[in-house]
Design an enzyme around this catalytic site. Structure first.
Site, PDB file in Angstrom:
ATOM      1  N   VAL A 335      -1.361 -21.467  27.114  1.00  0.00           N
ATOM      2  CA  VAL A 335      -1.113 -21.329  28.313  1.00  0.00           C
ATOM      3  C   VAL A 335      -1.880 -20.448  28.917  1.00  0.00           C
ATOM      4  CG1 VAL A 335       1.171 -22.830  28.449  1.00  0.00           C
ATOM      5  CG2 VAL A 335       1.201 -20.479  28.232  1.00  0.00           C
ATOM      6  N   ASP A 336      -2.422 -20.600  30.168  1.00  0.00           N
ATOM      7  CA  ASP A 336      -2.776 -19.633  30.895  1.00  0.00           C
ATOM      8  C   ASP A 336      -1.689 -18.717  31.508  1.00  0.00           C
ATOM      9  OD1 ASP A 336      -4.840 -17.608  32.296  1.00  0.00           O
ATOM     10  OD2 ASP A 336      -4.687 -19.016  34.037  1.00  0.00           O
ATOM     11  N   LYS A 337      -1.879 -17.352  31.848  1.00  0.00           N
ATOM     12  CA  LYS A 337      -0.682 -16.669  32.423  1.00  0.00           C
ATOM     13  C   LYS A 337      -0.683 -16.740  33.986  1.00  0.00           C
ATOM     14  CE  LYS A 337      -1.176 -12.109  33.525  1.00  0.00           C
ATOM     15  NZ  LYS A 337      -0.631 -12.106  34.973  1.00  0.00           N
ATOM     16  N   THR A 340       0.248 -20.102  36.064  1.00  0.00           N
ATOM     17  CA  THR A 340       1.046 -21.288  35.140  1.00  0.00           C
ATOM     18  C   THR A 340       2.447 -20.795  34.452  1.00  0.00           C
ATOM     19  OG1 THR A 340      -1.064 -21.853  34.006  1.00  0.00           O
ATOM     20  CG2 THR A 340       0.708 -22.564  32.673  1.00  0.00           C
TER      21      THR A 340
END
Length: 672
Positions: A335-337, A340
């Protein structure tokens, strides 16, 4: 009259008429000792020997009715079989056709009528239940608005929704459907977006907010400027995607299709060999009937249609059966930070002035001037704060050069402004006396994103931006683990200190910080080499290479993005993190149902074959069991239409898992 015509051309006319004729035939033969069963002619069929069903060689009224019932029920079956043969396809209809015609030739009219009647009623039930599994698509089509109220020449006009023009003002009143995609220009209201996002709670809308066609006003009054009409609305794109996805074949289904192409001719050869060896025509015909792979053929597509339909109802668009199967194997999620795990609405929290000749507003003004031409999410809080404090830039920079993973370089008033991290300063030869690095580390240790501001060759300050972790981020990670995901990985361009602060709060298993786009790609490829099937959740810009490399690319909050809806393997229409574990869980349930259906179909055929050779299984009994197995397979797949426990489409009070988390006292979302 129209209703009668509709019934005649519907699925149930043939089995009903055929069934009535079979009942009348039995009644004539049984009532009054068969006195009403008039003899109409001599025997014209071949003698079936021990399998003969007529004590006397006479063709009776009951035989005629039974034969007519077989012809009515079998006509469409034979036509379908002939058309398939012309296309060089040997299918189930051919097996049933040969068996029914063979039964007529040997005078076994009851078996011919029973086989075709049961096959016809099976088709009708199959069509009805398949329509039920496709109900999600029907519901999406049903929510499409028919009319719109627009303002033209100062007057309100009600027109067909398809006649609304781009840019036109549309009025949305309480209880009305929103007829277009658009932006609110005035008014406030509450919109039920369940048809798009799957969320059961209405969303408050006001000026500049986005609304979608097919959603429903639950209160208030809105004036909306149309930005998407007709086939260019989010609802239309969703309908298109669901149609394509439900028809797209999974790898297992493609294999079963190839298997059936060989299996059906093999059954015919087996029946022919058995008939020649034993001299028993009825045995050969019975083998044709019980060898029908109907349940096997339908076992996978019915599960895929039901699974993808259930997902669409919950605001989860899955591209097709192949991606559904792959999603069931996901063992790692990257996951991107920003946007997200965090809300994606950062705020400016700190401005540290390092140049004695500068004031706080000077550092803010230079930073805002540099960011005025940037599309990065962290530019917005800087520009908003500059606007609020009266130092907003008058125009845009002469040139803006993004440096991936480091920051940007802008030309402002003839000077060069750098805004980013320490490696950006190094790349452009700007010296730091250590104070900027220290200030940046202090901000990062507090979970804030530091950005060093340098004008020409001077460092003038460090600003800090913070984003709030989504409240459901820890619960998402926990649910992913419960769904069988072994590892949740965060890939971010932020510094190690910021990344670790977010990762700890969300419960992330593995953290990769200071990632350039190519670094994210390498991280995803490394997980794949380690044997993981990986899903990547990102924004599609800096994450594009990693999204393309991942086994499954996931787009979040895709309702407002046409590109995301069309290109993502899984598009989560709402901005709800819990939809990700729900999508993976639903994929696993669907694949489990597919496997169960295959086992049911194969076991049924094996038991029937054993029963035929052991004695006792007739053509009619074989067809009855065969159709029953088809219905069992369909009923098993229809379980997917029910919401699983904890589904995001259920009201919060009904989400057992979520309730457990709430009563356990989950902490509030920290600002990072």
């Amino acid at each position: 009259m129209n209703r009668f015509r509709k019934w005649v051309y519907g699925n149930w006319f043939v089995p009903v008429v055929s069934g009535v004729l079979i009942v009348i035939s039995f009644a004539i033969r049984r009532l009054a000792g068969g006195a009403a069963d008039l003899a109409l002619g001599p025997q014209w069929w071949l003698d079936a020997g021990v399998h003969a069903t007529h004590a006397a060689a006479v063709f009776t009224l009951a035989d005629v009715l039974m034969l007519v019932a077989a012809v009515i029920a079998g006509y469409r079956i034979v036509v379908t079989a002939v058309r398939a043969l012309i296309a060089r396809v040997i299918g189930i209809d051919l097996l049933v056709s040969i068996a029914a015609i063979g039964a007529v030739i040997i005078g076994n009219f009851w078996e011919a009528a029973a086989v075709t009647f049961l096959f016809a009623i099976g088709h009708a039930l199959e069509a009805a239940t398949m329509n039920k599994t496709r109900s999600a698509l029907a519901e999406l089509v049903a929510v499409a608005p028919d009319t719109a109220v627009v303002v033209r020449d100062g007057k309100q006009l009600e027109i067909p929704a398809g006649q609304v023009r781009m840019g036109e003002i549309v009025l949305v009143k309480n209880g009305a459907k929103v007829p277009v995609d658009g932006q609110v220009v005035s008014g406030t209201g509450s919109i039920d977006e369940a048809s798009i996002t799957g969320e059961s709670i209405p969303v408050e809308k006001s000026e500049s907010d986005q609304v979608f066609a097919g959603t429903v006003s639950r209160g208030g009054f809105l004036q909306v400027r149309a930005t998407g009409i007709g086939a260019d609305t989010t609802l239309a794109r969703i309908i298109h995607r669901v149609e394509e996805a439900q028809d797209a074949k999974a790898r297992t289904q493609a294999f079963m299709d190839r298997f059936s192409a060989w299996y059906t001719p093999a059954v015919m050869v087996l029946a022919l060999v058995a008939g020649l060896i034993t001299g028993d025509v009825v045995l050969a015909l019975t083998l044709l009937v019980i060898g029908c792979p109907g349940a096997l053929v339908i076992s996978i597509p019915v599960a895929i249609v039901a699974g993808i339909g259930r997902a669409a109802r919950n605001g989860i668009l899955i591209k097709g059966g192949e991606f559904l199967e792959t999603s069931a194997k996901i063992s790692a999620v990257a996951v991107d930070k920003t946007g997200t795990l965090t809300e994606g609405r950062p705020v400016l929290t700190d401005i540290n002035v390092l140049d004695p000749a500068m004031h706080r507003t000077d550092v803010l003004a230079w930073a805002a001037a540099a960011e005025a031409g940037s599309e990065h999410p962290l530019a917005r809080p800087i520009l908003q704060t500059a606007h609020d404090e009266g130092v907003a830039p008058a125009g845009v920079p002469g040139a803006v050069t993004p440096v991936p993973g480091k920051g940007i370089v802008s030309a402002v008033d003839g000077g060069r402004v750098l805004i980013g991290n320490a490696p950006l300063l190094d790349e452009y030869g700007v010296r730091d006396d250590g104070r900027a690095a220290q200030a940046a580390d202090e901000l990062a240790s507090d979970g804030k994103t530091p950005m060093i501001v340098a004008v020409d060759d001077r460092v003038i300050g460090v600003i800090g931006v913070a984003d709030r972790i989504r409240q459901d981020a820890p619960e998402m990670v926990a649910r992913l683990h419960r769904a069988g995901v072994e590892k949740v990985v965060m890939l971010t361009g932020d510094t190690r200190l910021v990344a670790e602060a977010v990762g700890r709060a969300a419960g992330i298993d593995e953290i990769h910080a200071s990632q350039l786009p190519e670094d994210k790609l390498d991280a995803v490829a490394g997980l794949q080499r380690a044997g993981h099937t990986i899903a990547m959740v990102g924004d599609g810009v800096n994450d594009a290479p990693a999204l393309a490399t991942a086994d499954i690319g996931v787009a979040m909050g895709a309702a407002g993005s046409a590109v995301a809806v069309e290109t993502a393997d899984i598009a989560l229409m709402g901005d709800n993190l819990l939809k990700l574990p729900e999508a993976i869980g639903l994929a696993k349930r669907t694949v489990a149902v597919m496997r169960q259906n295959i086992v049911i179909a194969l076991v049924t055929v094996a038991l029937l074959l054993a029963g035929v050779f052991a004695g006792g299984v007739t053509m009619s009994l074989g067809m009855l069991v065969h159709e029953a197995s088809v219905l069992v397979v369909i009923a098993n797949a229809m379980r997917l239409l029910r919401n699983a426990q904890g589904s995001t489409a259920m009201p919060k009070s009904a989400r057992t898992i979520a309730d457990a988390g709430e009563t356990a006292g989950l902490p509030g979302s920290p600002v990072l």
